[in-house]
Write an enzyme that holds these catalytic residues in place. Structure first.
Site, PDB file in Angstrom:
ATOM      1  N   ASP A  12     120.521  43.836  72.995  1.00  0.00           N
ATOM      2  CA  ASP A  12     119.695  43.463  74.162  1.00  0.00           C
ATOM      3  C   ASP A  12     119.900  44.470  75.294  1.00  0.00           C
ATOM      4  O   ASP A  12     120.355  44.119  76.368  1.00  0.00           O
ATOM      5  CB  ASP A  12     120.060  42.038  74.630  1.00  0.00           C
ATOM      6  CG  ASP A  12     121.498  41.922  75.120  1.00  0.00           C
ATOM      7  OD1 ASP A  12     122.366  42.718  74.687  1.00  0.00           O
ATOM      8  OD2 ASP A  12     121.765  41.043  75.985  1.00  0.00           O
ATOM      9  N   ASP A  17     125.031  48.103  75.516  1.00  0.00           N
ATOM     10  CA  ASP A  17     124.289  48.152  74.248  1.00  0.00           C
ATOM     11  C   ASP A  17     123.761  49.572  74.027  1.00  0.00           C
ATOM     12  O   ASP A  17     123.757  50.081  72.895  1.00  0.00           O
ATOM     13  CB  ASP A  17     123.066  47.227  74.289  1.00  0.00           C
ATOM     14  CG  ASP A  17     123.405  45.792  74.557  1.00  0.00           C
ATOM     15  OD1 ASP A  17     123.508  45.008  73.611  1.00  0.00           O
ATOM     16  OD2 ASP A  17     123.586  45.453  75.737  1.00  0.00           O
ATOM     17  N   ASN A  41     120.139  40.376  78.136  1.00  0.00           N
ATOM     18  CA  ASN A  41     120.373  40.945  79.469  1.00  0.00           C
ATOM     19  C   ASN A  41     119.103  40.902  80.317  1.00  0.00           C
ATOM     20  O   ASN A  41     119.175  40.793  81.540  1.00  0.00           O
ATOM     21  CB  ASN A  41     120.874  42.382  79.345  1.00  0.00           C
ATOM     22  CG  ASN A  41     122.320  42.439  78.897  1.00  0.00           C
ATOM     23  OD1 ASN A  41     123.132  41.610  79.303  1.00  0.00           O
ATOM     24  ND2 ASN A  41     122.648  43.406  78.044  1.00  0.00           N
ATOM     25  N   THR A 127     125.151  42.724  69.400  1.00  0.00           N
ATOM     26  CA  THR A 127     125.792  42.963  70.692  1.00  0.00           C
ATOM     27  C   THR A 127     125.011  42.265  71.814  1.00  0.00           C
ATOM     28  O   THR A 127     125.084  42.662  72.969  1.00  0.00           O
ATOM     29  CB  THR A 127     125.926  44.474  70.997  1.00  0.00           C
ATOM     30  OG1 THR A 127     124.619  45.058  71.037  1.00  0.00           O
ATOM     31  CG2 THR A 127     126.771  45.191  69.964  1.00  0.00           C
ATOM     32  N   PHE A 168     128.912  35.909  78.254  1.00  0.00           N
ATOM     33  CA  PHE A 168     127.450  35.925  78.370  1.00  0.00           C
ATOM     34  C   PHE A 168     126.713  35.748  77.033  1.00  0.00           C
ATOM     35  O   PHE A 168     125.802  34.917  76.922  1.00  0.00           O
ATOM     36  CB  PHE A 168     126.966  37.213  79.063  1.00  0.00           C
ATOM     37  CG  PHE A 168     125.463  37.278  79.133  1.00  0.00           C
ATOM     38  CD1 PHE A 168     124.766  36.545  80.087  1.00  0.00           C
ATOM     39  CD2 PHE A 168     124.736  38.035  78.222  1.00  0.00           C
ATOM     40  CE1 PHE A 168     123.376  36.568  80.132  1.00  0.00           C
ATOM     41  CE2 PHE A 168     123.347  38.062  78.264  1.00  0.00           C
ATOM     42  CZ  PHE A 168     122.671  37.335  79.220  1.00  0.00           C
ATOM     43  N   ASN A 169     127.032  36.547  76.019  1.00  0.00           N
ATOM     44  CA  ASN A 169     126.244  36.501  74.772  1.00  0.00           C
ATOM     45  C   ASN A 169     126.305  35.121  74.105  1.00  0.00           C
ATOM     46  O   ASN A 169     125.343  34.685  73.467  1.00  0.00           O
ATOM     47  CB  ASN A 169     126.720  37.566  73.778  1.00  0.00           C
ATOM     48  CG  ASN A 169     126.376  38.968  74.227  1.00  0.00           C
ATOM     49  OD1 ASN A 169     125.483  39.165  75.047  1.00  0.00           O
ATOM     50  ND2 ASN A 169     127.109  39.956  73.709  1.00  0.00           N
ATOM     51  N   GLN A 230     129.413  45.935  88.384  1.00  0.00           N
ATOM     52  CA  GLN A 230     130.655  45.329  87.884  1.00  0.00           C
ATOM     53  C   GLN A 230     131.726  45.295  88.977  1.00  0.00           C
ATOM     54  O   GLN A 230     132.517  44.361  89.049  1.00  0.00           O
ATOM     55  CB  GLN A 230     131.178  46.116  86.672  1.00  0.00           C
ATOM     56  CG  GLN A 230     130.288  46.006  85.448  1.00  0.00           C
ATOM     57  CD  GLN A 230     130.641  44.832  84.540  1.00  0.00           C
ATOM     58  OE1 GLN A 230     131.591  44.106  84.795  1.00  0.00           O
ATOM     59  NE2 GLN A 230     129.885  44.627  83.502  1.00  0.00           N
ATOM     60  N   HIS A 242     131.776  46.731  76.928  1.00  0.00           N
ATOM     61  CA  HIS A 242     131.935  45.708  75.880  1.00  0.00           C
ATOM     62  C   HIS A 242     131.402  46.134  74.499  1.00  0.00           C
ATOM     63  O   HIS A 242     132.134  46.160  73.514  1.00  0.00           O
ATOM     64  CB  HIS A 242     131.187  44.437  76.294  1.00  0.00           C
ATOM     65  CG  HIS A 242     131.499  43.933  77.654  1.00  0.00           C
ATOM     66  ND1 HIS A 242     132.675  43.289  77.959  1.00  0.00           N
ATOM     67  CD2 HIS A 242     130.785  43.968  78.808  1.00  0.00           C
ATOM     68  CE1 HIS A 242     132.663  42.935  79.237  1.00  0.00           C
ATOM     69  NE2 HIS A 242     131.539  43.336  79.778  1.00  0.00           N
ATOM     70  N   ASP A 243     130.089  46.379  74.447  1.00  0.00           N
ATOM     71  CA  ASP A 243     129.420  46.475  73.141  1.00  0.00           C
ATOM     72  C   ASP A 243     129.892  47.627  72.242  1.00  0.00           C
ATOM     73  O   ASP A 243     129.971  47.460  71.015  1.00  0.00           O
ATOM     74  CB  ASP A 243     127.897  46.548  73.341  1.00  0.00           C
ATOM     75  CG  ASP A 243     127.350  45.271  73.982  1.00  0.00           C
ATOM     76  OD1 ASP A 243     128.033  44.228  73.887  1.00  0.00           O
ATOM     77  OD2 ASP A 243     126.261  45.312  74.565  1.00  0.00           O
TER      78      ASP A 243
END
Ligand code: BDR
Ligand code: CA
Length: 333
Positions: A12, A17, A41, A127, A168-169, A230, A242-243
């Site tokens: 996303d 990502d 997102n 992701t 979140f995901n 962030q 993250h991803d």
């Protein structure tokens, strides 16, 4: 050299990502079979355009289908992450017109088609929210046995990032996450517990940028925007990337330490909706399988639960950044 891992990247984009796509597109240890896009997102219209822009910018995705999938979560009200990723979902860099077009197939159909016609050697790398993967599993249950493994970014056994409890995901589609975590296939979960240690500090960004190729410059432009939001929201000195931890694990599993755990998704809690409840201590395993200090404790369940995922518990951040740097170097100096 070992055979590349064939993957479907379900995403996303999303700044992190986007970095994951750029890594998967160029690294010889990964064979990118498709990029399937989901709402997360931002709305699906925006994440799909972002995916096209990033794939186009990679210059390595000419033969990789990019297709748009689910526009809404399965049950819950839609949530997006514009506060982190901006109005477009990928604010910061500007892209020219992409030189590839969306594949006309729905991402769920494409995923099913690729998996059914495979030899069972495809790793699914989500992701974003798990809506596409869950829908594919429900629409065509025979794909489950064709999935070699699922390596996903999401969840946390410690703190959430969108609520105190949830990541979140998972929060964006908890019911989909439940379907995926109960599908019976091997799962590797890169949660916030490790991704928060993979922070793109200014020196990390400068190092990749110094490569000077267009993809490295794009990395830096994306990270500069991502760092700002962030910092404002979480106070980080650098944004957690993250991803890309999923891709780093595929390239070099040794950079992440994992532990087998039972992971279940909270679907009814008001405060913990979307939480990945991770049985870190094996409290709900059978007494026999626990061993060690836990072996004397009676199982609290009639039917003890076993581990269903390898959960990341630590990351060698220096090694992770070397992998990112080395991968971007593959675009040329
Ligand atoms: C996850 O949420 C999204 O905002 C990021 O792209 C990442 O997949 C982190 O919680
Ligand atoms: Ca994402």
């Amino acid at each position: 050299m070992k055979k590349p891992v064939k993957i479907i990247h379900d995403c996303d984009p999303g700044h992190d990502d986007a970095v994951a796509i750029l890594m998967a597109a160029v690294h010889p240890s990964i064979e990118l079979k498709a990029v399937t896009v989901v709402a997360g997102n931002q709305t699906i219209e925006k994440t799909a355009v972002n995916a096209l822009n990033v794939c186009s910018a990679s210059g390595r995705c000419k033969n990789v289908p990019v297709s748009a999938g689910m526009s809404r979560p399965i049950v819950r009200r839609q949530v997006t992450a514009g506060d982190i990723h901006g109005v477009s979902g990928l604010d910061g860099p500007s892209f020219g017109l992409p030189d590839i077009e969306l594949d006309p197939r729905h991402a769920v159909d494409l995923m099913i088609e690729i998996l059914l016609s495979s030899d069972g050697d495809i790793t699914v790398v989500p992701t974003g929210p798990l809506t596409n993967v869950a829908m594919a599993l429900r629409r065509e249950p025979r794909i489950a046995e064709k999935i070699e493994r699922i390596v996903l970014m999401g969840g946390a056994y410690q703190l959430g990032n969108v609520t105190p409890s949830a990541e979140f995901n998972m929060y964006a589609d908890p019911e989909a996450a439940h379907i995926v975590f109960t599908c019976g296939r091997p799962i590797v979960m890169m949660g916030l517990d490790v991704t928060r240690k993979a922070r793109a500090t200014p020196d990390v960004i400068a190092r990749v940028k110094s490569l000077g190729n267009p993809q490295a410059v794009l990395f830096a432009e994306m990270m500069e925007f991502f760092a700002k939001t962030q910092r404002e929201i979480y106070g980080w000195d650098g944004p957690p990337l993250h991803d890309p931890t999923t891709m780093a694990w595929l390239i070099d599993p040794g950079c992440v330490e994992t532990k087998p755990m039972r992971v279940e998704i909270e679907l009814r809690g008001e405060l913990a909706y979307g939480r990945t409840c991770c049985d870190f201590f094996g409290l709900e395993n059978s007494p026999d399988s626990r061993g060690g200090a836990m072996s004397g404790i009676q199982s609290v369940l009639d039917r003890p639960k076993g581990a269903n995922a390898l959960v990341a518990v630590d990351i060698d951040a220096a090694r992770f950044w070397d992998i990112v740097y080395e991968t971007f170097a593959m675009y040329g100096k």
